[in-house]
Design an enzyme around this catalytic site. Sequence first.
Site, PDB file in Angstrom:
ATOM      1  CG  ASN A 162     120.306  37.042 -11.662  1.00  0.00           C
ATOM      2  OD1 ASN A 162     119.456  36.902 -10.782  1.00  0.00           O
ATOM      3  ND2 ASN A 162     120.035  36.894 -12.957  1.00  0.00           N
ATOM      4  CB  VAL A 201     128.641  23.054 -19.685  1.00  0.00           C
ATOM      5  CG1 VAL A 201     128.441  21.797 -18.849  1.00  0.00           C
ATOM      6  CG2 VAL A 201     127.340  23.447 -20.377  1.00  0.00           C
ATOM      7  CG  LEU A 202     131.082  25.323 -14.322  1.00  0.00           C
ATOM      8  CD1 LEU A 202     130.605  25.677 -12.916  1.00  0.00           C
ATOM      9  CD2 LEU A 202     132.407  26.004 -14.622  1.00  0.00           C
ATOM     10  CG  HIS A 261     117.611  27.487 -16.009  1.00  0.00           C
ATOM     11  ND1 HIS A 261     118.505  27.573 -17.050  1.00  0.00           N
ATOM     12  CD2 HIS A 261     116.443  27.052 -16.537  1.00  0.00           C
ATOM     13  CE1 HIS A 261     117.900  27.186 -18.166  1.00  0.00           C
ATOM     14  NE2 HIS A 261     116.642  26.865 -17.875  1.00  0.00           N
ATOM     15  CD  GLU A 289     130.179  14.860 -12.882  1.00  0.00           C
ATOM     16  OE1 GLU A 289     130.100  13.989 -13.778  1.00  0.00           O
ATOM     17  OE2 GLU A 289     130.812  14.707 -11.831  1.00  0.00           O
ATOM     18  N   GLY A 290     125.334  17.557 -15.141  1.00  0.00           N
ATOM     19  CA  GLY A 290     124.442  17.739 -16.281  1.00  0.00           C
ATOM     20  C   GLY A 290     124.203  19.217 -16.570  1.00  0.00           C
ATOM     21  CD  GLU A 339     116.529  35.087 -13.815  1.00  0.00           C
ATOM     22  OE1 GLU A 339     117.765  35.090 -13.715  1.00  0.00           O
ATOM     23  OE2 GLU A 339     115.956  35.128 -14.926  1.00  0.00           O
TER      24      GLU A 339
HETATM   25  C1  GAR Z   1     119.557  35.458 -16.306  1.00  0.00           C
HETATM   26  O1  GAR Z   1     118.229  35.474 -16.772  1.00  0.00           O
HETATM   27  C2  GAR Z   1     119.942  34.054 -15.898  1.00  0.00           C
HETATM   28  O2  GAR Z   1     118.904  33.329 -15.287  1.00  0.00           O
HETATM   29  C3  GAR Z   1     120.287  33.466 -17.230  1.00  0.00           C
HETATM   30  O3  GAR Z   1     121.006  34.472 -17.898  1.00  0.00           O
HETATM   31  C4  GAR Z   1     120.530  35.740 -17.460  1.00  0.00           C
HETATM   32  C5  GAR Z   1     121.722  36.558 -17.004  1.00  0.00           C
HETATM   33  O4  GAR Z   1     121.349  37.875 -16.737  1.00  0.00           O
HETATM   34  N1  GAR Z   1     121.052  32.261 -17.080  1.00  0.00           N
HETATM   35  C6  GAR Z   1     120.986  31.252 -17.928  1.00  0.00           C
HETATM   36  O5  GAR Z   1     120.286  31.255 -18.909  1.00  0.00           O
HETATM   37  C7  GAR Z   1     121.866  30.065 -17.574  1.00  0.00           C
HETATM   38  N2  GAR Z   1     121.571  28.956 -18.413  1.00  0.00           N
HETATM   39  P1  GAR Z   1     122.281  38.793 -15.861  1.00  0.00           P
HETATM   40  O6  GAR Z   1     123.687  38.736 -16.467  1.00  0.00           O
HETATM   41  O7  GAR Z   1     121.674  40.167 -16.027  1.00  0.00           O
HETATM   42  O8  GAR Z   1     122.251  38.288 -14.445  1.00  0.00           O
END
Ligand code: GAR
Length: 204
Positions: free
Chosen positions: A15, A93-94, A110, A143-144, A175
């Site tokens: 990403n 989590v921040l 996400h 915050e969640g 994504e």
């Molecule tokens: C992505 O699918 C992103 O949406 C997910 O981790 C992957 C990272 O891939 N994020 C979460 O699950 C956050 N809770 P990448 O490092 O190749 O971008």
Amino acid sequence: MTLRLGVLVSGGGTNLQSILDAVRAGALDAEVRLVLSNRPKAGGLERARAAGVPALAISHRRFETREAFDAALVEALREHGVEWVALAGFMRVLTPTFLRAFPGRVVNIHPALLPAFPGVEAQHQAWDYGVKVAGCTVHFVDEGVDTGPILGQVAVPVLDDDDAERLRLRILAEEHALYPRVLQWLAEGRVVREGRRTRLAPEG
Ligand code: GAR
């Protein structure tokens, strides 16, 4: 307005790559000022360096509390002039310590259609549940855990001959298209936030 962006990663950073590529292609008016990872070996750090972007690992293990870790992240981001933060596969989590430093300016991607399947391995949660439509969400961070106002979503149909990995990869491809697009809306100042609801003001 050019987004002065910090990107937080924990993993491979595909990403992040889509953001860097969109900036280079002129599709995203942003300057990635710093890529930060809590994992020194995160592939995302290599991708940043290859693009000539400063990259830094700050291991959460060095800190006794989440707040102290977050304060170190904030300090590094501020030193690099970061104004907006994009979480791109960042698996911590921040705390409010972090969020208060960038009020309303932290976004996340996400791999599920929130509010379904928050948390980790969302694509697998969706697959195991047997949904017919999966997808991805970009949202403001509050915050969640994966609960902030939604900026954009893309649905991905689950096919009869899918398996969990094929589904994960098709979601990931969406994504890569969605995240730079939403960031560009923010750069254009077009996102109007009304409570939990956001809408996109017309261009220009
Ligand atoms: C992505 O699918 C992103 O949406 C997910 O981790 C992957 C990272 O891939 N994020 C979460 O699950 C956050 N809770 P990448 O490092 O190749 O971008």
